[in-house]
Write a protein that holds these residues in place. Structure first.
Motif, PDB file in Angstrom:
ATOM      1  N   SER A  40       0.825  -1.212   0.000  1.00 39.30           N
ATOM      2  CA  SER A  40       0.000   0.000   0.000  1.00 39.30           C
ATOM      3  C   SER A  40       0.861   1.265   0.000  1.00 39.30           C
ATOM      4  O   SER A  40       0.330   2.375   0.027  1.00 39.30           O
ATOM      5  N   ASP A  41       2.190   1.094  -0.028  1.00 39.17           N
ATOM      6  CA  ASP A  41       3.085   2.248  -0.088  1.00 39.17           C
ATOM      7  C   ASP A  41       3.650   2.372  -1.510  1.00 39.17           C
ATOM      8  O   ASP A  41       3.038   1.918  -2.473  1.00 39.17           O
ATOM      9  N   ARG A  42       4.832   2.915  -1.674  1.00 42.52           N
ATOM     10  CA  ARG A  42       5.401   3.168  -2.997  1.00 42.52           C
ATOM     11  C   ARG A  42       6.274   2.012  -3.500  1.00 42.52           C
ATOM     12  O   ARG A  42       7.008   2.179  -4.485  1.00 42.52           O
ATOM     13  N   THR A  43       6.195   0.863  -2.871  1.00 40.73           N
ATOM     14  CA  THR A  43       7.065  -0.253  -3.251  1.00 40.73           C
ATOM     15  C   THR A  43       6.968  -0.580  -4.739  1.00 40.73           C
ATOM     16  O   THR A  43       7.981  -0.653  -5.449  1.00 40.73           O
ATOM     17  N   ARG A  44       5.752  -0.790  -5.236  1.00 42.56           N
ATOM     18  CA  ARG A  44       5.592  -1.189  -6.638  1.00 42.56           C
ATOM     19  C   ARG A  44       6.044  -0.080  -7.589  1.00 42.56           C
ATOM     20  O   ARG A  44       6.636  -0.355  -8.649  1.00 42.56           O
ATOM     21  N   GLU A  45       5.775   1.158  -7.222  1.00 42.04           N
ATOM     22  CA  GLU A  45       6.200   2.284  -8.058  1.00 42.04           C
ATOM     23  C   GLU A  45       7.723   2.327  -8.167  1.00 42.04           C
ATOM     24  O   GLU A  45       8.282   2.560  -9.262  1.00 42.04           O
ATOM     25  N   ILE A  46       8.404   2.095  -7.052  1.00 41.46           N
ATOM     26  CA  ILE A  46       9.864   2.096  -7.046  1.00 41.46           C
ATOM     27  C   ILE A  46      10.401   0.969  -7.925  1.00 41.46           C
ATOM     28  O   ILE A  46      11.337   1.159  -8.712  1.00 41.46           O
ATOM     29  N   VAL A  47       9.806  -0.218  -7.795  1.00 40.01           N
ATOM     30  CA  VAL A  47      10.267  -1.362  -8.587  1.00 40.01           C
ATOM     31  C   VAL A  47      10.035  -1.116 -10.075  1.00 40.01           C
ATOM     32  O   VAL A  47      10.910  -1.406 -10.908  1.00 40.01           O
ATOM     33  N   ARG A  48       8.871  -0.576 -10.425  1.00 37.36           N
ATOM     34  CA  ARG A  48       8.599  -0.293 -11.844  1.00 37.36           C
ATOM     35  C   ARG A  48       9.612   0.698 -12.410  1.00 37.36           C
ATOM     36  O   ARG A  48      10.048   0.568 -13.563  1.00 37.36           O
ATOM     37  N   ASP A  49       9.968   1.685 -11.610  1.00 33.68           N
ATOM     38  CA  ASP A  49      10.932   2.679 -12.070  1.00 33.68           C
ATOM     39  C   ASP A  49      12.293   2.023 -12.319  1.00 33.68           C
ATOM     40  O   ASP A  49      12.958   2.298 -13.341  1.00 33.68           O
ATOM     41  N   ILE A  50      12.720   1.147 -11.403  1.00 35.46           N
ATOM     42  CA  ILE A  50      14.005   0.457 -11.580  1.00 35.46           C
ATOM     43  C   ILE A  50      13.936  -0.482 -12.778  1.00 35.46           C
ATOM     44  O   ILE A  50      14.878  -0.572 -13.580  1.00 35.46           O
ATOM     45  N   ALA A  51      12.790  -1.184 -12.930  1.00 33.70           N
ATOM     46  CA  ALA A  51      12.619  -2.128 -14.030  1.00 33.70           C
ATOM     47  C   ALA A  51      12.618  -1.439 -15.389  1.00 33.70           C
ATOM     48  O   ALA A  51      13.000  -2.045 -16.398  1.00 33.70           O
ATOM     49  N   SER A  52      12.210  -0.187 -15.422  1.00 31.24           N
ATOM     50  CA  SER A  52      12.207   0.553 -16.692  1.00 31.24           C
ATOM     51  C   SER A  52      13.625   0.772 -17.209  1.00 31.24           C
ATOM     52  O   SER A  52      13.829   1.032 -18.402  1.00 31.24           O
ATOM     53  N   ARG A  53      14.618   0.634 -16.324  1.00 30.96           N
ATOM     54  CA  ARG A  53      16.015   0.814 -16.721  1.00 30.96           C
ATOM     55  C   ARG A  53      16.774  -0.507 -16.792  1.00 30.96           C
ATOM     56  O   ARG A  53      17.952  -0.531 -17.154  1.00 30.96           O
ATOM     57  N   ASN A  54      16.100  -1.603 -16.406  1.00 30.42           N
ATOM     58  CA  ASN A  54      16.736  -2.926 -16.458  1.00 30.42           C
ATOM     59  C   ASN A  54      15.656  -3.951 -16.783  1.00 30.42           C
ATOM     60  O   ASN A  54      14.857  -4.314 -15.914  1.00 30.42           O
ATOM     61  N   GLU A  55      15.640  -4.414 -18.002  1.00 34.97           N
ATOM     62  CA  GLU A  55      14.571  -5.306 -18.455  1.00 34.97           C
ATOM     63  C   GLU A  55      14.622  -6.686 -17.803  1.00 34.97           C
ATOM     64  O   GLU A  55      13.663  -7.458 -17.911  1.00 34.97           O
ATOM     65  N   ARG A  56      15.710  -6.991 -17.106  1.00 35.84           N
ATOM     66  CA  ARG A  56      15.803  -8.272 -16.409  1.00 35.84           C
ATOM     67  C   ARG A  56      14.987  -8.280 -15.111  1.00 35.84           C
ATOM     68  O   ARG A  56      14.742  -9.326 -14.529  1.00 35.84           O
ATOM     69  N   ILE A  57      14.595  -7.103 -14.655  1.00 37.72           N
ATOM     70  CA  ILE A  57      13.825  -6.981 -13.405  1.00 37.72           C
ATOM     71  C   ILE A  57      12.335  -6.969 -13.729  1.00 37.72           C
ATOM     72  O   ILE A  57      11.879  -6.193 -14.566  1.00 37.72           O
ATOM     73  N   LYS A  58      11.575  -7.831 -13.048  1.00 32.24           N
ATOM     74  CA  LYS A  58      10.151  -7.964 -13.320  1.00 32.24           C
ATOM     75  C   LYS A  58       9.367  -7.909 -12.007  1.00 32.24           C
ATOM     76  O   LYS A  58       9.781  -8.474 -10.995  1.00 32.24           O
ATOM     77  N   LEU A  59       8.227  -7.253 -12.065  1.00 32.64           N
ATOM     78  CA  LEU A  59       7.342  -7.144 -10.903  1.00 32.64           C
ATOM     79  C   LEU A  59       6.164  -8.083 -11.086  1.00 32.64           C
ATOM     80  O   LEU A  59       5.424  -7.989 -12.057  1.00 32.64           O
ATOM     81  N   LEU A  60       6.002  -9.021 -10.146  1.00 32.85           N
ATOM     82  CA  LEU A  60       4.906  -9.982 -10.182  1.00 32.85           C
ATOM     83  C   LEU A  60       4.038  -9.815  -8.940  1.00 32.85           C
ATOM     84  O   LEU A  60       4.481  -9.292  -7.916  1.00 32.85           O
ATOM     85  N   HIS A  61       2.795 -10.266  -9.047  1.00 32.35           N
ATOM     86  CA  HIS A  61       1.867 -10.152  -7.922  1.00 32.35           C
ATOM     87  C   HIS A  61       1.825 -11.454  -7.139  1.00 32.35           C
ATOM     88  O   HIS A  61       1.706 -12.539  -7.712  1.00 32.35           O
ATOM     89  N   ASN A  62       1.922 -11.344  -5.829  1.00 26.86           N
ATOM     90  CA  ASN A  62       1.810 -12.488  -4.933  1.00 26.86           C
ATOM     91  C   ASN A  62       0.485 -12.379  -4.187  1.00 26.86           C
ATOM     92  O   ASN A  62       0.411 -11.746  -3.136  1.00 26.86           O
ATOM     93  N   GLU A  63      -0.549 -12.981  -4.734  1.00 28.44           N
ATOM     94  CA  GLU A  63      -1.891 -12.821  -4.155  1.00 28.44           C
ATOM     95  C   GLU A  63      -2.014 -13.470  -2.783  1.00 28.44           C
ATOM     96  O   GLU A  63      -2.884 -13.099  -1.997  1.00 28.44           O
ATOM     97  N   ARG A  64      -1.114 -14.409  -2.458  1.00 28.40           N
ATOM     98  CA  ARG A  64      -1.171 -15.071  -1.156  1.00 28.40           C
ATOM     99  C   ARG A  64      -0.361 -14.315  -0.099  1.00 28.40           C
ATOM    100  O   ARG A  64      -0.333 -14.713   1.056  1.00 28.40           O
ATOM    101  N   ARG A  65       0.343 -13.270  -0.498  1.00 25.92           N
ATOM    102  CA  ARG A  65       0.995 -12.291   0.371  1.00 25.92           C
ATOM    103  C   ARG A  65       2.211 -12.819   1.127  1.00 25.92           C
ATOM    104  O   ARG A  65       3.207 -12.119   1.229  1.00 25.92           O
ATOM    105  N   ILE A  66       2.165 -14.013   1.684  1.00 25.28           N
ATOM    106  CA  ILE A  66       3.248 -14.483   2.544  1.00 25.28           C
ATOM    107  C   ILE A  66       4.497 -14.817   1.727  1.00 25.28           C
ATOM    108  O   ILE A  66       4.428 -15.108   0.535  1.00 25.28           O
TER     109      ILE A  66
END
Length: 350
Positions: free
Chosen positions: A48-74
């Motif tokens: 609920s904070d800026r975690t995903r935004e930060i990761v997307r920004d880093i991933a935009s400069r490195n295509e090897r980095i990918k953001l996935l959703h963990n619906e089970r959270r743990i």
């Protein structure tokens, strides 16, 4: 003779509300040389904070980095999801945490250690590091024997085969063959997996040269929650596999029982009942004082209440899980008796 190429690696980083730490964690764990072919998968559990935004920004400069959703959270689910969603070329999983800073070329060195030792898993040492007075005191407590009980992976520089440690690298085929982490156990999934791995004939190697810097909780409230979960999870693993607790795992429980027992008996037997509590608190304060003197930092005196929070929360979590297990066994036994006597009293049908 040229050095054979290293296998493809998937670095897995579970995340949940880690805006303070995730950028540094990614920066330190991403391979800096071209000798390792890799991808980095950040499994976000619904931040609920800026975690995903930060990761997307880093991933935009490195295509090897990918953001996935963990619906089970743990965290256990995050690593399991990554083990199935990773690149088809992946041979080794590297587990990385957001609350950490990694040594140079960490992933490549984990791969080399895995290959050199012929082990199924590589674990590493960890050293807690704090940024402000309370966090520094918590780190000091965790780094000391008072806080870690002499756990092997808390001692930097020590290497060798162990039964548990801070998870770093897995042979993907073996990880999958064992079913990955047990998601029914939300805490202590690493130690539970290590138990199954050793029972299956696998070997775990602790590489003490790969010590990571770990950032502990920054206040006593979140520290208490974390250690309650640690204690609950450890008891759950012990009960699941029928193991005997080690002395360093029993000590916090014994101290809690002795201190609470003393408080209960105080009105009946007098001040002598409080001796166990007094001895425990004086020991924690003396230990923290020694740490503060060594560090030349008065704020390290807070390591005393930090240790108390860690011990008491861990022991409470352990006992809560133990009592729940005993209660469940009693309920099942009563149901069996009720069913048996109910059948016996029913008599033959006329």
């Amino acid at each position: 003779m040229p050095t054979p190429p290293r296998p493809f690696v998937s670095i897995v980083m579970p995340a949940l509300n880690e805006e303070r730490y995730i950028a540094e964690a990614i920066s330190s764990v991403v391979p800096q040389s071209d000798t390792l072919d890799y991808e980095l998968l950040v499994l976000d559990g619904g931040s609920s904070d800026r975690t995903r935004e930060i990761v997307r920004d880093i991933a935009s400069r490195n295509e090897r980095i990918k953001l996935l959703h963990n619906e089970r959270r743990i965290q256990s689910a995050a690593v399991n999801v990554a083990s199935e969603a990773c690149d088809a070329r992946t041979a080794i999983l590297i587990r990385a945490d957001c609350h950490a800073k990694y040594p140079e070329e960490f992933a490549a060195r984990c791969v080399d250690t895995l290959s050199r030792t012929g082990s199924s898993s590589v674990v590493v040492a960890m050293q807690a590091v704090g940024h402000h007075p309370t966090q520094k005191a918590i780190a000091a407590a965790q780094n000391s024997r008072l806080g870690n009980g002499g756990s092997q992976h808390r001692v930097a520089g020590r290497s060798g085969y162990v039964d548990h440690g801070h998870h770093a690298a897995f042979d993907l085929e073996i990880f999958r063959a064992l079913g990955g982490y047990d998601e029914t156990a939300p805490y202590n999934e690493d130690a539970e997996f290590d138990t199954r791995l050793i029972e299956a004939g696998g070997r775990i190697y602790l590489d003490g040269s790969l010590t990571i810097e770990y950032y502990p909780r920054s206040n006593f409230r979140t520290l208490a929650t974390q250690y309650f979960r640690h204690g609950w999870g450890r008891a759950n693993t012990i009960l699941k596999h029928g193991k005997t607790p080690k002395l360093r795992q029993l000590l916090p429980v014994l101290v809690l029982v002795a201190c609470v027992g003393g408080l209960v008996l105080w009105p009946l037997v007098g001040i002598t009942a409080l001796l166990p509590l007094a001895f425990y608190l004086v020991t924690c304060l003396a230990w923290a004082t020694a740490l503060a003197v060594q560090a030349r930092d008065a704020s390290i005196l807070l390591a005393a209440p930090a240790a108390v929070v860690m011990h008491m929360s861990w022991a409470t979590g352990f006992l809560v899980r133990e009592f729940a297990h005993r209660r469940q066994k009693l309920v099942h036994r009563l149901r069996d008796l009720r069913a048996r006597f109910g059948t016996a009293n029913a008599g033959p049908t006329p």
